[in-house]
Write an enzyme that holds these catalytic residues in place. Sequence first.
Site, PDB file in Angstrom:
ATOM      1  N   GLY A   1       0.816  -1.219   0.000  1.00 48.03           N
ATOM      2  CA  GLY A   1       0.000   0.000   0.000  1.00 48.03           C
ATOM      3  C   GLY A   1       0.846   1.264   0.000  1.00 48.03           C
ATOM      4  O   GLY A   1       0.603   2.187  -0.782  1.00 48.03           O
TER       5      GLY A   1
ATOM      6  N   ASP B   1      -5.163   3.029   7.090  1.00 53.20           N
ATOM      7  CA  ASP B   1      -4.739   1.784   7.750  1.00 53.20           C
ATOM      8  C   ASP B   1      -5.407   1.720   9.116  1.00 53.20           C
ATOM      9  O   ASP B   1      -5.711   2.750   9.730  1.00 53.20           O
ATOM     10  CB  ASP B   1      -3.219   1.716   7.910  1.00 53.20           C
ATOM     11  CG  ASP B   1      -2.724   0.275   8.115  1.00 53.20           C
ATOM     12  OD1 ASP B   1      -2.210  -0.310   7.138  1.00 53.20           O
ATOM     13  OD2 ASP B   1      -2.880  -0.265   9.229  1.00 53.20           O
TER      14      ASP B   1
ATOM     15  N   ARG C   1       1.928 -13.371   3.354  1.00 54.36           N
ATOM     16  CA  ARG C   1       2.445 -14.719   3.616  1.00 54.36           C
ATOM     17  C   ARG C   1       3.759 -14.709   4.378  1.00 54.36           C
ATOM     18  O   ARG C   1       4.573 -13.820   4.207  1.00 54.36           O
ATOM     19  CB  ARG C   1       2.704 -15.434   2.280  1.00 54.36           C
ATOM     20  CG  ARG C   1       1.461 -15.953   1.664  1.00 54.36           C
ATOM     21  CD  ARG C   1       1.812 -16.966   0.595  1.00 54.36           C
ATOM     22  NE  ARG C   1       2.359 -16.372  -0.604  1.00 54.36           N
ATOM     23  CZ  ARG C   1       2.907 -17.074  -1.584  1.00 54.36           C
ATOM     24  NH1 ARG C   1       2.977 -18.386  -1.491  1.00 54.36           N
ATOM     25  NH2 ARG C   1       3.351 -16.476  -2.656  1.00 54.36           N
TER      26      ARG C   1
ATOM     27  N   ASN D   1      -8.151 -12.833   6.068  1.00 58.57           N
ATOM     28  CA  ASN D   1      -8.243 -11.737   5.106  1.00 58.57           C
ATOM     29  C   ASN D   1      -9.669 -11.511   4.605  1.00 58.57           C
ATOM     30  O   ASN D   1     -10.034 -10.392   4.240  1.00 58.57           O
ATOM     31  CB  ASN D   1      -7.268 -11.968   3.945  1.00 58.57           C
ATOM     32  CG  ASN D   1      -5.838 -11.629   4.355  1.00 58.57           C
ATOM     33  OD1 ASN D   1      -5.620 -11.111   5.444  1.00 58.57           O
ATOM     34  ND2 ASN D   1      -4.879 -11.923   3.494  1.00 58.57           N
TER      35      ASN D   1
ATOM     36  N   VAL E   1      -5.990  -6.284  -4.141  1.00 59.82           N
ATOM     37  CA  VAL E   1      -4.617  -6.803  -4.135  1.00 59.82           C
ATOM     38  C   VAL E   1      -4.444  -7.910  -3.088  1.00 59.82           C
ATOM     39  O   VAL E   1      -3.637  -8.824  -3.236  1.00 59.82           O
ATOM     40  CB  VAL E   1      -3.610  -5.648  -3.865  1.00 59.82           C
ATOM     41  CG1 VAL E   1      -2.182  -6.188  -3.722  1.00 59.82           C
ATOM     42  CG2 VAL E   1      -3.656  -4.610  -4.984  1.00 59.82           C
TER      43      VAL E   1
ATOM     44  N   ARG F   1       6.809 -11.309 -13.864  1.00 67.82           N
ATOM     45  CA  ARG F   1       7.821 -12.288 -13.438  1.00 67.82           C
ATOM     46  C   ARG F   1       8.219 -13.184 -14.608  1.00 67.82           C
ATOM     47  O   ARG F   1       9.405 -13.428 -14.836  1.00 67.82           O
ATOM     48  CB  ARG F   1       7.276 -13.115 -12.266  1.00 67.82           C
ATOM     49  CG  ARG F   1       7.213 -12.284 -10.995  1.00 67.82           C
ATOM     50  CD  ARG F   1       6.628 -13.043  -9.812  1.00 67.82           C
ATOM     51  NE  ARG F   1       6.742 -12.238  -8.604  1.00 67.82           N
ATOM     52  CZ  ARG F   1       5.911 -12.292  -7.577  1.00 67.82           C
ATOM     53  NH1 ARG F   1       4.872 -13.112  -7.599  1.00 67.82           N
ATOM     54  NH2 ARG F   1       6.100 -11.536  -6.517  1.00 67.82           N
TER      55      ARG F   1
ATOM     56  N   HIS G   1      -4.305 -16.738  -9.130  1.00 66.20           N
ATOM     57  CA  HIS G   1      -3.014 -16.285  -8.624  1.00 66.20           C
ATOM     58  C   HIS G   1      -2.552 -17.293  -7.584  1.00 66.20           C
ATOM     59  O   HIS G   1      -2.697 -17.096  -6.395  1.00 66.20           O
ATOM     60  CB  HIS G   1      -3.176 -14.892  -8.002  1.00 66.20           C
ATOM     61  CG  HIS G   1      -1.891 -14.303  -7.485  1.00 66.20           C
ATOM     62  ND1 HIS G   1      -0.757 -14.211  -8.238  1.00 66.20           N
ATOM     63  CD2 HIS G   1      -1.580 -13.752  -6.292  1.00 66.20           C
ATOM     64  CE1 HIS G   1       0.197 -13.626  -7.529  1.00 66.20           C
ATOM     65  NE2 HIS G   1      -0.274 -13.355  -6.339  1.00 66.20           N
TER      66      HIS G   1
END
Length: 307
Positions: free
Chosen positions: A14, A33, A82, A95, A118, A151, A175
Amino acid sequence: MRDKVSVIGAGNVGATLAQRLAELDLVDVALVDVVEGLAEGKALDLLEAGPVVGYDSQVVGSTDYAITDGSRLVVITSGLARKPGMSRDDLVTANAKIVGEVTTAVMEHSPDAILIIVTNPLDVMTELALRVSGLPRTRVIGMAGVLDTARFRTFLAAELRVSVRSVEAYVLGGHGDSMVPLRAVTTVAGVPIGRLIAPERLEEVVQRTRDGGAEIVRHLKTGSAFYAPSASAAQMVEAILLDRGQILPCAIHLEGEYGLDGVVVGVPVKLGTAGVEEVIEVELTPAERAELVRSAEAVRETIAVLG
Ligand code: TXD
């Protein structure tokens, strides 16, 4: 007045995203936040970089969603990241609670916004935000494909010793470990990748792409990647703000495209002012199609955990 983009979660992704957006000098940025002082402090620090870097974007931070009022776009990055040994799906329950609450708060203040999600597990959180917000699917878009593709392009460019700019590629699907790097439409200056790299070596590059997030988690130990993820989210924001019509792989709720219905997975979409303006159906080989179906099944299974 400039348009406003809000970023929820002032952690690694963020805050870095807020920096990238401020440096574009296109919009004002609101950072939220749950941790008292975190967004305020980082936002003030970013504002004070303006005279040096050369931007006039206003950057504000708070625990209070009032600062997000009337946002054109809201990027949701809040949640746990993670740690080594964890899969993205291990984050689902914690989450889901965070993303559910955040989406409700965001919608109260910015009912006309486009949401970019995200937080992991990405496809499941995108589905959740879609349901909680009640927005059309064209305005709830998940960020993962741009990162996974970046990537893939990075590793291919290194392998072939060419510029990353010369590598065209797509990574579709969920993902996670079942993501689908496309071989058939991946090209270098128009030449199909299959003619440039031996099949076994290409499969190694594909595997490194699939493991790209975990490779970084292993190095960092206390968190996950954020430079490439924030760059990827910023590219999506910019495509929408500037009405680029840019085609990027993003997670969206499919309604029959690719033969898949009622599930969020990553596919190429055209991004513009309205959000997703078109779902693009690229040609898949039968093997890629089967992989995409398997990937969608994996997403469905995790969504089922949500109930
Ligand atoms: O490709 C992708 N989609 C991803 C996803 C790439 C990288 C990171 N990805 C995921 O994004 C990652 O697995 C996490 O689920 C999120 C955020 O990752 P980040 O690395 O930024 O995590 P941090 O640094 O822990 O920051 C999360 C912040 C932290 O400051 C918390 O205090 C805040 O989220 N947080 C909240 N903010 C607002 N409201 C609530 N409820 C809240 N809960 C936590």
